[in-house]
Design an enzyme around this catalytic site. Structure first.
Site, PDB file in Angstrom:
ATOM      1  N   GLY A  12       0.766  -0.972   0.084  1.00 55.69           N
ATOM      2  CA  GLY A  12       0.040   0.250  -0.119  1.00 55.69           C
ATOM      3  C   GLY A  12       0.834   1.291  -0.017  1.00 55.69           C
ATOM      4  O   GLY A  12       0.344   2.126   0.526  1.00 55.69           O
ATOM      5  N   GLY A  18       1.189   4.403   3.504  1.00 56.36           N
ATOM      6  CA  GLY A  18       2.249   4.106   2.844  1.00 56.36           C
ATOM      7  C   GLY A  18       3.248   4.913   2.311  1.00 56.36           C
ATOM      8  O   GLY A  18       4.527   4.981   2.511  1.00 56.36           O
ATOM      9  N   TYR A 138     -15.436  -3.443   7.124  1.00 52.06           N
ATOM     10  CA  TYR A 138     -14.232  -3.048   7.142  1.00 52.06           C
ATOM     11  C   TYR A 138     -13.630  -3.577   8.543  1.00 52.06           C
ATOM     12  O   TYR A 138     -12.547  -3.950   8.650  1.00 52.06           O
ATOM     13  CB  TYR A 138     -13.887  -1.405   7.349  1.00 52.06           C
ATOM     14  N   LYS A 142     -10.842  -6.385   9.635  1.00 46.34           N
ATOM     15  CA  LYS A 142      -9.506  -6.176  10.442  1.00 46.34           C
ATOM     16  C   LYS A 142      -9.403  -6.857  11.718  1.00 46.34           C
ATOM     17  O   LYS A 142      -8.101  -7.232  12.093  1.00 46.34           O
ATOM     18  CB  LYS A 142      -9.392  -4.370  10.343  1.00 46.34           C
ATOM     19  N   LEU A 168      -6.084   9.444  10.945  1.00 45.14           N
ATOM     20  CA  LEU A 168      -5.052  10.042  10.707  1.00 45.14           C
ATOM     21  C   LEU A 168      -5.183  11.035   9.674  1.00 45.14           C
ATOM     22  O   LEU A 168      -6.315  11.252   9.228  1.00 45.14           O
ATOM     23  CB  LEU A 168      -4.407   8.731   9.586  1.00 45.14           C
ATOM     24  N   HIS A 181     -12.424  12.348   4.998  1.00 43.88           N
ATOM     25  CA  HIS A 181     -12.723  12.577   6.364  1.00 43.88           C
ATOM     26  C   HIS A 181     -12.684  14.061   6.880  1.00 43.88           C
ATOM     27  O   HIS A 181     -12.168  14.826   6.100  1.00 43.88           O
ATOM     28  CB  HIS A 181     -11.716  11.697   7.159  1.00 43.88           C
ATOM     29  N   ARG A 189     -12.365  23.101   2.470  1.00 46.86           N
ATOM     30  CA  ARG A 189     -13.910  24.022   2.501  1.00 46.86           C
ATOM     31  C   ARG A 189     -13.562  25.282   2.961  1.00 46.86           C
ATOM     32  O   ARG A 189     -14.114  26.270   2.437  1.00 46.86           O
ATOM     33  CB  ARG A 189     -15.013  23.208   3.559  1.00 46.86           C
ATOM     34  N   ARG A 211     -12.393  14.311  19.100  1.00 44.40           N
ATOM     35  CA  ARG A 211     -11.583  13.272  18.065  1.00 44.40           C
ATOM     36  C   ARG A 211     -10.305  13.482  18.519  1.00 44.40           C
ATOM     37  O   ARG A 211      -9.736  14.413  18.866  1.00 44.40           O
ATOM     38  CB  ARG A 211     -12.057  13.473  16.886  1.00 44.40           C
TER      39      ARG A 211
END
Length: 314
Positions: A12, A18, A138, A142, A168, A181, A189, A211
């Site tokens: 990746g 990556g 997902y 995982k 991330l 995200h 924006r 968060r």
């Protein structure tokens, strides 16, 4: 300078994680980095993956390849998110075992944890409750990868370890306003609002949820640290251990970009989970801490966006 070295296969390598790993290991001459594009090697294909491992014989592997996307993509393509990720993991882990890889780091996601996990989220909260339904395809894949790594350790003595990163952001992120995200979306924006002298920007929710955000170059450093210093079956959370409200994050991003308009909050729209914070005490005790503060990381990310927006995913 790492005391390890040899052939390191980074899967990746064209993705957000990556590319950060490539930047990190570019300063480590004792490593011979091996990469393959998806066109060159489809990791979902076990026969092609075996042939690659047989030819290249990597000493170490960082498994960062995955099919990823936002809530909409996961909801509309559950088969792809579950099957593609299972196939990638199964093929790579099986080949790493058969061709005697010394050590493998498997990267998961915080979406493996229960929707209502106690905060901050400890590693032992895994499988203690249901996941957020939109993340299930997902997340289930995982979790299967984690269990497979632990199974190879238990049954075959393989040094396969697992790291679970926080949210991330950084260079090469996805800045598409519909599919990105929260942080890259805010950057895009506010940048466009400044460009067009828009008097206000309306954001969803109240802005009160908090968060945890991890700069992707810090994740790359954490991966290298774990590869060097950790050999255990327990999963390890990778994060800052700090949280920031969406409202405060928006204000910081606005100030970095230099947008002077108003932020409006549409409280008729959902907030999502009120908190999402990892307990990073396990990684802290091993001796690693994130170095990049939020403002510095966002500043660097915005500069990358400015320099690359012609080719970035926007």
């Amino acid at each position: 300078m790492s005391s390890l070295g040899g052939k390191l296969f980074i899967t990746g390598h064209n993705g957000l994680v990556g590319r950060a790993l490539l930047r990190h290991y570019a300063t480590q001459p004792q490593w011979q980095i091996i990469t393959r594009t998806k066109a060159e090697l489809d990791l979902r294909d076990p026969h092609a993956t075996d042939a690659f491992f047989a030819a290249e014989r990597p000493d170490y592997v960082i498994l960062a390849a995955a099919k990823v996307g936002g809530i909409k993509a996961s909801y509309t393509q559950p088969v792809d998110f579950l099957l593609d990720n299972l196939q990638i993991q199964n093929a790579v882990l099986s080949a790493a075992h058969r061709f005697d890889v010394k050590k493998l780091l498997f990267l998961g996601s915080t979406c493996i944890y229960p929707k209502n996990a106690e905060m901050p989220i400890r590693e032992d909260s895994l499988l203690t409750g249901p996941m957020e339904s939109t993340n299930e395809p997902y997340g289930v894949a995982k979790i299967a990868g984690i269990k497979l790594c632990q199974g190879y350790r238990h049954q075959h003595g393989r040094d396969f370890i697992c790291g679970m990163p926080a949210n991330l952001y950084g260079s090469f992120d996805n800045f598409d306003p519909e599919h990105s995200h929260v942080l890259p979306s805010l950057i895009r924006r506010f940048h466009e609002a400044k460009l067009h002298n828009t008097p206000s920007v309306t954001l969803w929710g109240s802005g009160t949820p908090t968060r945890e955000f991890l700069f992707v170059d810090d994740l790359a450093a954490a991966c290298a640290f774990l590869l060097e210093n950790y050999s255990g079956g327990d999963i390890v959370n990778i994060g800052t251990g700090q949280e920031i409200s969406i409202r405060e994050a928006a204000e910081i991003i606005r100030s970095i970009i230099g947008y002077t308009g108003e932020i409006r909050w549409d409280t008729t729209q959902p907030d999502g989970n009120p908190r999402r914070l990892l307990d990073v005490s396990r990684l802290d005790k091993l001796g690693w801490k994130a170095k990049t503060d939020f403002r510095t990381g966002v500043t660097q990310t915005y500069q990358w966006f400015l320099d690359n927006r012609a080719t970035a995913r926007t």
